[in-house]
Design a protein around this motif. Structure first.
Motif, PDB file in Angstrom:
ATOM      1  N   GLU A 135       0.823  -1.213   0.000  1.00 16.62           N
ATOM      2  CA  GLU A 135       0.000   0.000   0.000  1.00 16.62           C
ATOM      3  C   GLU A 135       0.858   1.265   0.000  1.00 16.62           C
ATOM      4  N   GLN A 136       1.962   1.213   0.724  1.00 17.27           N
ATOM      5  CA  GLN A 136       2.885   2.350   0.775  1.00 17.27           C
ATOM      6  C   GLN A 136       3.391   2.705  -0.620  1.00 17.27           C
ATOM      7  N   TRP A 137       3.831   1.678  -1.358  1.00 16.43           N
ATOM      8  CA  TRP A 137       4.404   1.937  -2.683  1.00 16.43           C
ATOM      9  C   TRP A 137       3.328   2.284  -3.708  1.00 16.43           C
ATOM     10  N   ILE A 138       2.095   1.790  -3.489  1.00 14.98           N
ATOM     11  CA  ILE A 138       1.003   2.219  -4.369  1.00 14.98           C
ATOM     12  C   ILE A 138       0.779   3.719  -4.209  1.00 14.98           C
ATOM     13  N   THR A 142       1.533   6.733  -6.997  1.00 15.12           N
ATOM     14  CA  THR A 142       0.455   7.641  -7.388  1.00 15.12           C
ATOM     15  C   THR A 142       0.805   9.099  -7.111  1.00 15.12           C
ATOM     16  N   LEU A 143       1.262   9.365  -5.895  1.00 16.69           N
ATOM     17  CA  LEU A 143       1.440  10.752  -5.447  1.00 16.69           C
ATOM     18  C   LEU A 143       2.785  11.357  -5.845  1.00 16.69           C
ATOM     19  N   GLU A 144       3.814  10.520  -5.957  1.00 19.70           N
ATOM     20  CA  GLU A 144       5.158  11.045  -6.247  1.00 19.70           C
ATOM     21  C   GLU A 144       5.581  10.826  -7.700  1.00 19.70           C
ATOM     22  N   ILE A 145       5.206   9.695  -8.281  1.00 18.26           N
ATOM     23  CA  ILE A 145       5.625   9.389  -9.657  1.00 18.26           C
ATOM     24  C   ILE A 145       4.574   9.876 -10.658  1.00 18.26           C
ATOM     25  N   ASP A 146       3.381   9.309 -10.586  1.00 19.44           N
ATOM     26  CA  ASP A 146       2.352   9.630 -11.569  1.00 19.44           C
ATOM     27  C   ASP A 146       1.986  11.114 -11.559  1.00 19.44           C
ATOM     28  N   ALA A 147       1.787  11.662 -10.373  1.00 23.62           N
ATOM     29  CA  ALA A 147       1.353  13.059 -10.276  1.00 23.62           C
ATOM     30  C   ALA A 147       2.362  14.004 -10.925  1.00 23.62           C
ATOM     31  N   THR A 189      14.922  -6.379  -6.009  1.00 27.64           N
ATOM     32  CA  THR A 189      14.472  -6.661  -7.374  1.00 27.64           C
ATOM     33  C   THR A 189      13.072  -6.103  -7.599  1.00 27.64           C
ATOM     34  N   TYR A 190      12.215  -6.273  -6.601  1.00 26.35           N
ATOM     35  CA  TYR A 190      10.841  -5.775  -6.662  1.00 26.35           C
ATOM     36  C   TYR A 190      10.621  -4.795  -5.517  1.00 26.35           C
ATOM     37  N   ALA A 199       1.812  -3.417  -6.067  1.00 27.85           N
ATOM     38  CA  ALA A 199       2.592  -2.169  -6.079  1.00 27.85           C
ATOM     39  C   ALA A 199       3.449  -2.083  -7.341  1.00 27.85           C
ATOM     40  N   ASP A 200       4.071  -3.195  -7.748  1.00 29.98           N
ATOM     41  CA  ASP A 200       4.883  -3.208  -8.974  1.00 29.98           C
ATOM     42  C   ASP A 200       4.016  -2.961 -10.205  1.00 29.98           C
ATOM     43  N   ILE A 201       2.815  -3.541 -10.211  1.00 29.39           N
ATOM     44  CA  ILE A 201       1.920  -3.375 -11.356  1.00 29.39           C
ATOM     45  C   ILE A 201       1.541  -1.907 -11.520  1.00 29.39           C
ATOM     46  N   ILE A 202       1.149  -1.266 -10.421  1.00 35.45           N
ATOM     47  CA  ILE A 202       0.738   0.139 -10.497  1.00 35.45           C
ATOM     48  C   ILE A 202       1.924   1.040 -10.795  1.00 35.45           C
ATOM     49  N   MET A 203       3.075   0.752 -10.184  1.00 31.06           N
ATOM     50  CA  MET A 203       4.274   1.555 -10.453  1.00 31.06           C
ATOM     51  C   MET A 203       4.668   1.444 -11.927  1.00 31.06           C
ATOM     52  N   ALA A 204       4.685   0.239 -12.461  1.00 26.23           N
ATOM     53  CA  ALA A 204       5.101   0.039 -13.853  1.00 26.23           C
ATOM     54  C   ALA A 204       4.140   0.730 -14.819  1.00 26.23           C
ATOM     55  N   CYS A 205       2.839   0.655 -14.537  1.00 27.13           N
ATOM     56  CA  CYS A 205       1.868   1.312 -15.423  1.00 27.13           C
ATOM     57  C   CYS A 205       2.069   2.830 -15.403  1.00 27.13           C
TER      58      CYS A 205
END
Length: 461
Positions: A135-138, A142-147, A189-190, A199-205
């Motif tokens: 949840e932390q990495w999701i 969202t807030l640090e990368i995607d935004a 690695t992950y 978290a990896d799925i959302i980060m990668a997308c």
């Protein structure tokens, strides 16, 4: 309890976290403590087939063995304004997941829902602390990368007001986030544990949007562990099945001007694009069309400089001389510059950053100058530049010297590189010996420069 046929499986994902509960308390608990498994019939995702937010749920579904059907013929701006769609999400945002028990909107919530459909799904980790880290990495994704990717990209392609200081802040914040991510991935690695999680799925997308439209190899090379992580994930079978082949952006999109005669181009772009990405393209978002359209003006602008009368100054020869001179710089390189210089075919310009009082952090100031030089790449055939960051303590001053083909700053550079308006520009009068000496000092990175130490000197060549 429900109008649709469902069955419920109650399981405690974290035994140490939950205790025996009455049937009444079970009803009051949400997905945080209990997994409710819905008969996975008729899970329909309403989104375009190039929507990275829709990809989150589709990839999670692949890992979870859940069937999610992508709605056919979704058209952004049309389908999401239909009465049926607005019933599911009144503000018309995409994606929306249609389930037997009602719709779910917001892409992370949809991805969590799909993941919860499989009991004890390893995509949520295997312990309570791993779940917390997922949840932390999701949230971080969202807030640090995607935004910050969106804060950088959206104004550039004309979907929001473009403000240079806002872009600088977005780039700085994104680099800060990527630096933190890079540090974590240097020993992992992950993101969580030893296998792919949600978290990896959302980060990668989220990173896919950045890598494919904005983050060039030159930019991402500063974050080698992020690069390794990203390319490893997007080439996993379950990712590749949904994403297809991901290609890295070759350049940062130039700023979309206020002119909007792009309507004529829109029909042709979708026709060209399908060949590249097969059937994924019919629902191509306008966002990508806008990026594609911006490439067209560049050749025309460059051609105008190629039509100037030939110059005796061969720019590449000067750049070679500059690069190869290691000693006696003033006697060799500076003297060689004036021997080569053609005042008819080229012009020299001083530039001074307008907002030096904001340059209070050294690395942010250096990144600002580095970003400027990166965005000037479109002018490499027609320009040479020196940028000095001056001062031993903040606020730092940024001053530059530029050599341009022609007698004016080329219009296509002014139009396409927003940094130009952040500087005051002054044409060099080479008959003025003081100005000529200032040129010499800037070419050779003389220190002290105008009485102050140099924090850094960067060259565009």
């Amino acid at each position: 309890m429900h109008h649709h046929r469902t069955y419920i499986s109650l399981h405690k994902p974290y035994p140490s976290y939950t205790s025996h509960l009455s049937s009444l308390s079970v009803q009051r608990l949400g997905f945080e403590d209990w997994t409710i498994i819905v008969d996975p019939m008729a899970l329909v995702l309403h989104a375009g087939n190039t929507n990275k937010n829709g990809f989150k749920a589709l990839i999670a579904a692949e890992y979870s063995g859940v069937k999610v059907e992508l709605v056919k013929n979704f058209e952004m701006g049309v389908s999401n304004k239909s009465p049926k769609f607005l019933e599911m999400n009144p503000i018309g945002k995409v994606p929306v997941l249609e389930t037997p028990d009602g719709p779910v909107f917001e892409s992370n919530a949809i991805a969590r829902y799909v993941t919860r459909l499989k009991a004890d799904n390893p995509l949520f980790g295997s312990t309570l602390i791993e779940y917390a880290h997922v949840e932390q990495w999701i949230d971080f994704a969202t807030l640090e990368i995607d935004a910050n990717i969106l804060r950088w990209l959206i104004p550039r392609i004309g979907f929001a007001v473009y403000l240079p200081p806002a872009e600088e802040a977005a780039i700085s914040a994104l680099k800060r986030a990527l630096t933190a991510l890079n540090t974590h991935l240097s020993s992992n690695t992950y993101l969580v544990g030893h296998s792919v999680t949600l978290a990896d799925i959302i980060m990668a997308c989220n990173l896919t949007l950045g890598f494919s439209r904005l983050l060039t190899k030159k930019f991402t090379s500063e974050f080698p562990h992020v690069e390794r992580y990203f390319w490893t994930l997007v080439n996993q079978p379950n990712f590749r099945k949904i994403l297809g082949e991901v290609k890295q952006a070759e350049s940062v999109p130039s700023i979309q001007s206020a002119k909007k005669p792009s309507q004529a181009k829109e029909p042709t772009k979708p026709k060209d694009e399908p060949k590249k990405e097969a059937k994924k393209e019919p629902a191509k978002p306008k966002l990508e069309e806008a990026v594609a359209e911006e490439e067209a003006p560049k050749p025309k602008a460059k051609n105008s400089l190629d039509l100037l009368p030939p110059s005796k100054m061969i720019l590449d020869e000067w750049k070679r001389l500059y690069s190869n001179t290691k000693t006696n710089f003033r006697e060799v390189a500076v003297k060689g510059f004036w021997d080569m210089y053609d005042p008819e075919g080229y012009s020299l310009w001083f530039c001074d950053y307008k907002y030096n009082d904001e340059n209070t952090v050294s690395f942010v100031t250096l990144n600002k100058v580095g970003g400027f030089l990166q965005r000037m790449d479109l002018a490499r055939k027609y320009a040479f530049g020196k940028m000095l960051v001056i001062g031993s303590e903040p606020p730092f001053k940024v001053k530059g010297l530029w050599l341009f083909r022609g007698q004016e700053i080329p219009k296509f550079i002014i139009d396409e590189c927003y940094d130009m308006e952040l500087y005051d520009w002054r044409k060099v009068d080479i008959t003025d010996e003081d100005q000529k000496e200032r040129v010499n000092q800037m070419i050779e990175d003389q220190e002290p420069f105008e009485g102050e130490a140099l924090l850094d000197a960067k060259c565009f060549k």
